[in-house]
Design an enzyme around this catalytic site. Structure first.
Site, PDB file in Angstrom:
ATOM      1  N   ARG A 165       0.821  -1.229   0.000  1.00 62.56           N
ATOM      2  CA  ARG A 165       0.000   0.000   0.000  1.00 62.56           C
ATOM      3  C   ARG A 165       0.854   1.278   0.000  1.00 62.56           C
ATOM      4  O   ARG A 165       0.463   2.287   0.581  1.00 62.56           O
ATOM      5  CB  ARG A 165      -0.946   0.030   1.213  1.00 62.56           C
ATOM      6  CG  ARG A 165      -2.019  -1.034   1.198  1.00 62.56           C
ATOM      7  CD  ARG A 165      -2.978  -0.854   0.012  1.00 62.56           C
ATOM      8  NE  ARG A 165      -4.160  -1.686   0.165  1.00 62.56           N
ATOM      9  CZ  ARG A 165      -4.243  -2.962  -0.188  1.00 62.56           C
ATOM     10  NH1 ARG A 165      -3.199  -3.559  -0.742  1.00 62.56           N
ATOM     11  NH2 ARG A 165      -5.355  -3.628  -0.009  1.00 62.56           N
ATOM     12  N   SER A 239     -10.893  -0.503   3.109  1.00 66.08           N
ATOM     13  CA  SER A 239     -10.130  -0.719   4.354  1.00 66.08           C
ATOM     14  C   SER A 239      -9.690   0.633   4.889  1.00 66.08           C
ATOM     15  O   SER A 239      -9.019   1.391   4.186  1.00 66.08           O
ATOM     16  CB  SER A 239      -8.876  -1.546   4.087  1.00 66.08           C
ATOM     17  OG  SER A 239      -9.198  -2.794   3.585  1.00 66.08           O
ATOM     18  N   GLU A 335      -5.035   3.666   6.167  1.00 69.58           N
ATOM     19  CA  GLU A 335      -4.753   3.429   4.756  1.00 69.58           C
ATOM     20  C   GLU A 335      -5.330   4.581   3.942  1.00 69.58           C
ATOM     21  O   GLU A 335      -4.805   4.975   2.912  1.00 69.58           O
ATOM     22  CB  GLU A 335      -5.401   2.101   4.324  1.00 69.58           C
ATOM     23  CG  GLU A 335      -4.835   1.587   3.025  1.00 69.58           C
ATOM     24  CD  GLU A 335      -5.843   0.932   2.140  1.00 69.58           C
ATOM     25  OE1 GLU A 335      -6.500   1.667   1.379  1.00 69.58           O
ATOM     26  OE2 GLU A 335      -5.968  -0.294   2.212  1.00 69.58           O
TER      27      GLU A 335
HETATM   28  N1  EPU Z   1     -10.513 -10.656  10.002  1.00 68.19           N
HETATM   29  C1  EPU Z   1     -11.080 -10.517  11.256  1.00 68.19           C
HETATM   30  N2  EPU Z   1     -12.258  -9.815  11.355  1.00 68.19           N
HETATM   31  C2  EPU Z   1     -12.875  -9.286  10.273  1.00 68.19           C
HETATM   32  C3  EPU Z   1     -12.302  -9.459   8.985  1.00 68.19           C
HETATM   33  C4  EPU Z   1     -11.113 -10.149   8.881  1.00 68.19           C
HETATM   34  O1  EPU Z   1     -10.573 -10.969  12.250  1.00 68.19           O
HETATM   35  O2  EPU Z   1     -13.913  -8.660  10.454  1.00 68.19           O
HETATM   36  C5  EPU Z   1      -9.206 -11.371   9.898  1.00 68.19           C
HETATM   37  C6  EPU Z   1      -9.347 -12.833   9.563  1.00 68.19           C
HETATM   38  O3  EPU Z   1      -8.358 -13.527  10.263  1.00 68.19           O
HETATM   39  C7  EPU Z   1      -9.036 -12.864   8.066  1.00 68.19           C
HETATM   40  C8  EPU Z   1      -8.010 -11.761   7.953  1.00 68.19           C
HETATM   41  O4  EPU Z   1      -8.433 -10.778   8.884  1.00 68.19           O
HETATM   42  O5  EPU Z   1      -8.497 -14.101   7.694  1.00 68.19           O
HETATM   43  C9  EPU Z   1      -7.907 -11.167   6.572  1.00 68.19           C
HETATM   44  O6  EPU Z   1      -9.172 -10.671   6.178  1.00 68.19           O
HETATM   45  P1  EPU Z   1      -9.523 -10.374   4.643  1.00 68.19           P
HETATM   46  O7  EPU Z   1      -9.107 -11.492   3.787  1.00 68.19           O
HETATM   47  O8  EPU Z   1     -10.950  -9.923   4.600  1.00 68.19           O
HETATM   48  O9  EPU Z   1      -8.556  -9.194   4.247  1.00 68.19           O
HETATM   49  P2  EPU Z   1      -7.962  -7.936   5.014  1.00 68.19           P
HETATM   50  O10 EPU Z   1      -6.566  -8.220   5.388  1.00 68.19           O
HETATM   51  O11 EPU Z   1      -8.886  -7.472   6.081  1.00 68.19           O
HETATM   52  C10 EPU Z   1      -6.944  -6.944   2.787  1.00 68.19           C
HETATM   53  C11 EPU Z   1      -7.000  -5.644   2.042  1.00 68.19           C
HETATM   54  C12 EPU Z   1      -8.307  -5.503   1.284  1.00 68.19           C
HETATM   55  C13 EPU Z   1      -8.423  -6.680   0.323  1.00 68.19           C
HETATM   56  C14 EPU Z   1      -8.378  -7.986   1.131  1.00 68.19           C
HETATM   57  C15 EPU Z   1      -8.401  -9.200   0.241  1.00 68.19           C
HETATM   58  C16 EPU Z   1      -5.644  -4.141   3.374  1.00 68.19           C
HETATM   59  C17 EPU Z   1      -5.625  -2.968   4.294  1.00 68.19           C
HETATM   60  N3  EPU Z   1      -6.847  -4.548   2.975  1.00 68.19           N
HETATM   61  O12 EPU Z   1      -7.960  -6.871   3.804  1.00 68.19           O
HETATM   62  O13 EPU Z   1      -8.229  -4.318   0.520  1.00 68.19           O
HETATM   63  O14 EPU Z   1      -9.639  -6.623  -0.398  1.00 68.19           O
HETATM   64  O15 EPU Z   1      -7.137  -8.020   1.885  1.00 68.19           O
HETATM   65  O16 EPU Z   1      -7.183  -9.348  -0.394  1.00 68.19           O
HETATM   66  O17 EPU Z   1      -4.583  -4.658   3.008  1.00 68.19           O
HETATM   67  C18 EPU Z   1      -8.706  -1.979   0.625  1.00 68.19           C
HETATM   68  O18 EPU Z   1      -7.482  -1.800   0.630  1.00 68.19           O
HETATM   69  O19 EPU Z   1      -9.519  -1.010   0.640  1.00 68.19           O
HETATM   70  C19 EPU Z   1      -9.215  -3.342   0.625  1.00 68.19           C
HETATM   71  C20 EPU Z   1     -10.523  -3.605   0.723  1.00 68.19           C
END
Ligand code: EPU
Length: 339
Positions: A165, A239, A335
């Site tokens: 990012r 995010s 972010e």
């Molecule tokens: N999780 C929780 N609670 C929640 C959601 C997630 O505990 O409410 C934990 C779970 O362990 C899950 C992990 O977080 O396995 C990862 O969650 P998720 O796959 O939904 O992805 P994220 O890390 O929360 C990132 C990006 C998203 C992108 C997703 C999928 C960032 C800041 N965000 O989110 O990007 O869509 O991965 O690849 O890196 C954005 O940047 O606006 C965005 C939506």
């Protein structure tokens, strides 16, 4: 000819939909419009502020100077051979439309980045990523225009200093360049990236054992629609915080107290921790604080439920950061760009 408006309400140009104004405002349709804006900015001694899709900003005060909404469009193939295609997209194209266009042509590289809001020009700014893919993976180069001199410059991948990012345009060169066009190297044949999260499981659920590029894009759209709120119905900026990169030593110490804390190794000495887990564990998931709150399906997404002010949003952000710091000793970083 650039049409410059004064004291413009720009709420509708951001997906968080907070009440906000721009001292001056104009819509860019061409490179010539931008050159005109640069001359105006010099003559009137006013800074320029570029707005893409408005899906990653929180505008907390009247934007000084001239805000430029980028609507410069166009997609063209610049080179094609038996292995790959070089495609140039103008920066005002909507990212999602551009990805759909590449998927329709069956060209590989961007399918995992389906249904991300924002513009093509904003994508390299923060090296957008999802489902194990980042734009740096298929980035070729970009054309940018110096906002002071109006001169054009080409940036290669290494010139952009891409990281999670991050890019040089968010750091050393912040506010200095207008990204005009981005060229991607798309592959005719490639291995599909299905390892992140629930992609493979979703495909199998639909009986798809050998997915096509189109299947992957469609699946990602389903997963994103289930988890992430549509900003038109529930104003948000995706995010709100970045995931955390911490030392393995610090992680091991935390793991003793929180054995179920998820993590991904990123090097021998560092691990990534999902900020969503920290926010959920700190008790903010699905909770409303007046007009604002964190989404019930994804704790990382801050929602403006009903005409919130920037102050209300920033108060919640402060509260979350303080609670996470107190509970885990970790610092969350936004972010979203706060203006
Ligand atoms: N999780 C929780 N609670 C929640 C959601 C997630 O505990 O409410 C934990 C779970 O362990 C899950 C992990 O977080 O396995 C990862 O969650 P998720 O796959 O939904 O992805 P994220 O890390 O929360 C990132 C990006 C998203 C992108 C997703 C999928 C960032 C800041 N965000 O989110 O990007 O869509 O991965 O690849 O890196 C954005 O940047 O606006 C965005 C939506």
């Amino acid at each position: 000819m650039l049409k410059i408006e004064k004291n413009k309400n720009i709420k509708a140009y951001t997906t968080l939909q907070l009440s906000a104004r721009a001292e001056f405002f104009a819509i860019l349709k061409s490179k010539e419009d931008l050159q005109e804006a640069i001359v105006w900015s010099k003559k009137n001694k006013k800074p320029l502020f570029i707005l893409g899709g408005g899906s990653n900003v929180l505008i907390s005060q009247t934007v000084k100077g001239l805000t430029l909404k980028n609507e410069i469009k166009g997609i063209k193939v610049v080179e094609k051979n038996k292995d790959y295609i070089l495609v140039e997209a103008k920066s005002g194209e909507l990212w999602g439309d551009f990805v759909d266009w590449s998927v329709r042509h069956n060209w590989h590289g961007l399918e995992n980045l389906s249904l991300i809001y924002g513009t093509v020009g904003a994508a390299p700014m923060q090296n957008i990523g999802a489902y194990g893919v980042e734009i740096k993976d298929s980035f070729y180069h970009l054309h940018a225009i110096d906002l002071k001199s109006g001169q054009e410059r080409i940036f290669s991948g290494p010139d952009c200093h891409f990281a999670y990012r991050e890019s040089i345009f968010k750091n050393k060169l912040k506010g200095k360049y207008f990204i005009y066009a981005v060229t991607f190297k798309l592959q005719k044949m490639a291995t599909l990236q299905l390892d992140y999260g629930a992609i493979r499981a979703h495909l199998l659920e639909r009986g798809i054992k050998k997915p096509s590029l189109k299947n992957v894009s469609a699946t990602i759209k389903i997963i994103r629609t289930e988890k992430l709120p549509n900003p038109v119905k529930m104003p948000n900026a995706g995010s709100f915080f970045k995931n955390l990169e911490i030392s393995t030593i610090k992680f091991k110490a935390l793991q003793k107290k929180y054995p179920d804390m998820p993590s991904w190794p990123i090097s021998k000495t560092k691990v990534k921790i999902p900020a969503a887990w920290l926010i959920e564990t700190a008790g903010f998931k699905g909770k409303k604080f007046g007009a604002v709150g964190m989404h019930k399906n994804q704790a990382l997404v801050l929602i403006n439920y009903r005409r919130a002010s920037a102050r209300q949003v920033l108060n919640l952000v402060k509260k979350i950061k303080q609670t996470v710091k107190k509970s885990f000793g970790l610092d969350l970083h936004e972010e979203v760009n706060i203006i």
